[in-house]
Design a protein around this motif. Sequence first.
Motif, short mmCIF file in Angstrom:
data_model
loop_
_atom_site.label_atom_id
_atom_site.label_comp_id
_atom_site.label_asym_id
_atom_site.label_seq_id
_atom_site.Cartn_x
_atom_site.Cartn_y
_atom_site.Cartn_z
N PRO A 163 5.54 -7.86 -4.44
CA PRO A 163 4.29 -7.25 -4.01
C PRO A 163 4.28 -7.14 -2.49
CG PRO A 163 3.93 -9.52 -4.70
CD PRO A 163 5.37 -9.21 -4.99
N ASP A 194 -0.26 -7.16 -2.99
CA ASP A 194 -0.59 -6.16 -4.01
C ASP A 194 0.70 -5.44 -4.39
OD1 ASP A 194 -1.89 -4.43 -5.71
OD2 ASP A 194 -3.05 -3.40 -4.15
N GLN A 195 0.92 -5.30 -5.69
CA GLN A 195 2.10 -4.58 -6.17
C GLN A 195 1.82 -3.08 -6.07
OE1 GLN A 195 4.90 -6.38 -7.36
NE2 GLN A 195 6.02 -4.43 -7.30
N THR A 245 -1.58 3.26 -3.85
CA THR A 245 -0.28 2.95 -4.44
C THR A 245 0.70 4.10 -4.22
OG1 THR A 245 -0.74 3.81 -6.67
CG2 THR A 245 -1.36 1.51 -6.23
#
Length: 708
Positions: free
Chosen positions: A92, A83-84, A338
Motif C-alpha cells: 500500500p 492505502d492500496q 486510485t
Amino acid sequence: MQTRREFIKTSAAVGAGLALPLGVGTYSAQAAANSSNLRKWLQPLRGLTILGDPNGIPVASGFPDPVFPNTNLYQITAGEFLDQLHPDLPNPTRLWGYWDSTNPVRRHLGGVIVARRGTASRIRVTNSLPARHIIPVDTTIEGANQAQNRIAVHLHGGFVPWVSDGGPFNWWAPDGANGLSFLNGPGSAIFDTIPGSPMRPGQADYYYPNDQSARLMWYHDHAHGITRINAYSGLATGYLLLDGINDAYVASGKVPGLGSTLPVVFQDKVFVSPTTVLTDPTWAAVAHPDVQATGSLWYEHVYDPKVVKLLKGGQYLTPPNPSCIPEFFGDTMLCNGTVYPALTVEAKRYRFMILNACNARFLNINVFRANPRNVDGIDLDPNALFPLNPPGPNIVQIGTEGGFLVQEVTHVSAKPFNPLTLTGNLLLGPAERADVIVDFTGLAGQEFILYNDAPGPFPVGPPTNDYYLGNPKNPLQPITVRNKLTGQKWSTGPDTRQILRIKVVGGAYDPQPAGPILNPNLLDPAPLVPYTTTVAPVPPLPVPAGVPVRDLTLNEDFDPYGRLRQLIGTTAPNGAGGFGLEYTAPVTENVKAGSVEVWRIFNLTADTHPIHFHLVNVQVLSRQPFALKQGVFGPAGLVRGPETNELGWKETVQMHPGEVTTIITKFELPGTPFVVPPSPRTGGYEYVWHCHILEHEEHDMMRPLVVG
Ligand SMILES: [Cu+2]
C-alpha cells in the motif's frame, strides 16, 4: 506556433532596451524515476460513500454547531496512512491526507464534505502528521526551512473570511507552532469557544459561510513553502456545495440527480519502482526510509541541468538536493484516488464533476469508443499520434469551478489539442473544474475512454512528459501482459493519455428534456458585464466606464541558485531588470472592500498559467497579444472574447504566453456571525492570488491580495 525557443527570441525583442529576462525558460523535464507497468482498468472507480459506494471515498459527517447558528461542525484529522492504490503494487502507498475524526476509514482523497447553501460549515482540523515528510523537502524555498508537518487548510473556491482562508502564513504544526497569520487555533476569541471542547495545540478551526452558488470546490493544503508536496502527498479532497437552483435543475429533469452524479478527480503521480534505485540513486539518501519500497509516492527532487535550464558559475550557488523543480509531471494517472480505475455506468445520463488536481499537468479531454479487439483500446494514428477510434458521446458542460454557465457548451470529440490556436476539446488547467453531463443512452455494451493529449509543460512540452503506447519519442513504453492461467491480456501504464475507462451496461432510460438545460437569468450572481451573445467566437467584453484598471505581469527569472523561477508583479520595474516580485515583497494588490476592479494581466513567460484568485470569482473579458515599448505595456494584435465555456464565473483562469488576459471582479466580503480581525502580518484582510501550477506557486508565483 512558436516553439518555446522562438518565443524567447520574440519576447526578448519585445523587451529590447530594457534587458528584461523575458520568457527565459527552456526545459524538457523528464522524471528521473518511473512507475512500474501497472495494468489498466483492474479496479472499479471509487465513488462517494454518501452515494452508496461502501468502498468509495469517505464523506465526513457534520453535527449541529453548539456555538454558531445554522452551522454544521465537522471534525477532520490531517495525518499519515496507507492505502492500496493499485492491486499490482506490492505495498500500500504511504499517504498524507484528511479523514473524518469520528470515522476510522482512511482512504486517499478522503474527508469529502457535502454542504448546502444557507447552512455554514465549521471544520475543526487536528494536525496529527508525523515530523518527517514523505516527500523530500527543499529548505531553500521561502518558508520551507521550518517544521515539515506544517499545514494550512484552504477551501479552494470558497467565499470565506480571511481568518478561514488557510493562506500560506496561516500554517500550524502539531505542537502548536504557527505562522504569522494564524488566528484560528487554541485561545482564538472566535473559534476556541465550544463549551466543554477547548481546542488543543495542533488544532485549528475554519468557518465557511457557504453563501455562494452550487459548485464542486476542494480543500487542500496551502502551507508556506511546502504546498506542492503536501497536496501531492494527498492533502486534498472535495467540497461539494448544493443550492436551490441546482435542486430546481435536477427537479426539472434537466440535470441528473445525486444518484447519477460522480466527482471525477484526476492527479498524475510517479510511484517508486524496482528501477528507482538505479535511475534515482539519491532517493535513498534524501527520502524518508518509509518511502523506499515499490509503490511509495515518488517526486522529482534533483534540479537537473540536462533537462531544466540552470545558470551556473558567477554569483550563482549550486542547487541543493532535494531541490525544487519548475514543474512536476507524473507518468501514471489516478482518478478519484486510485490508479487506472474503470467506471461502470448504466445506459443513461450522468453528471460528472471533473477536477484537474494535477500539480502541473493540463488536460485536453476527448471521449473515444474503445476498440474491443485491441488490448490497449486505442488505435493510434502513427503520424498524427492521435486516436483513430470513433468518437464517444458528447461532453455537455453546464458549469465551471465558479458554478453554472449561462448556457451549456457541447464538446464534440474528437478535437486534438492544437498548439497554434491553444484550443482542443474540454481543456482544463490545474485546479479548473468542469461540471458536465454525458448521455450513455443506447450505448449499452460499449466501452469508452476519456483521453487526454495536452502537452506538459503547456502549451509546448516535450514528448517525454507524454506517456502512451506508441509514443515514438518516449523511451518509457507501456507493455501488454498476459495471464498465463486465463489467457487474458492487459495493457499497462505508464499512461497519461487514457485517463478513465467507462463501461456501459444495460439500462435505465433517462431522456434529456427538450430545450436548453440552463437558464441564463439564473447565473448567480448576475454577471458584472452582461453577455449579449453566447455564440462562438464571443466578441471581447468592454471594460465598463469608470471601473479602475490595474495592470499586472506574469514573469520568469532565475533564483540565487540559478534555477528557473516564476513570479507575479506589477508593470513597474522591480529594480532587478524585471517586473516580478517575490511573494514576501511588500503588498501591491491592496483593494477596497466592495470595490469593482478590472485587472489586465500581461504574461511575459512561455507558459500558460492557470491563475487562481482567492476570495473572489472573476469574469473573463478578453485576451489579446501585447507589446512592450519604452517600458509601456500595450495591447497589440487581435483581441478576442472569452471562450464559450468561460461565460459565467471563474476562479482559475488560463493566461496564455504573450497575451494580456483581462478580467473583472468585485471584492466583496462574506458575512460572518463574528467580527473578523485584520491580519497581524499585513494589517488588512489577507488573501492571495497565484498560479495553480503548484511548483510555480511555490517558487514564487504568488502575491498577497489584501482587502481593506
Ligand atoms: Cu504558472
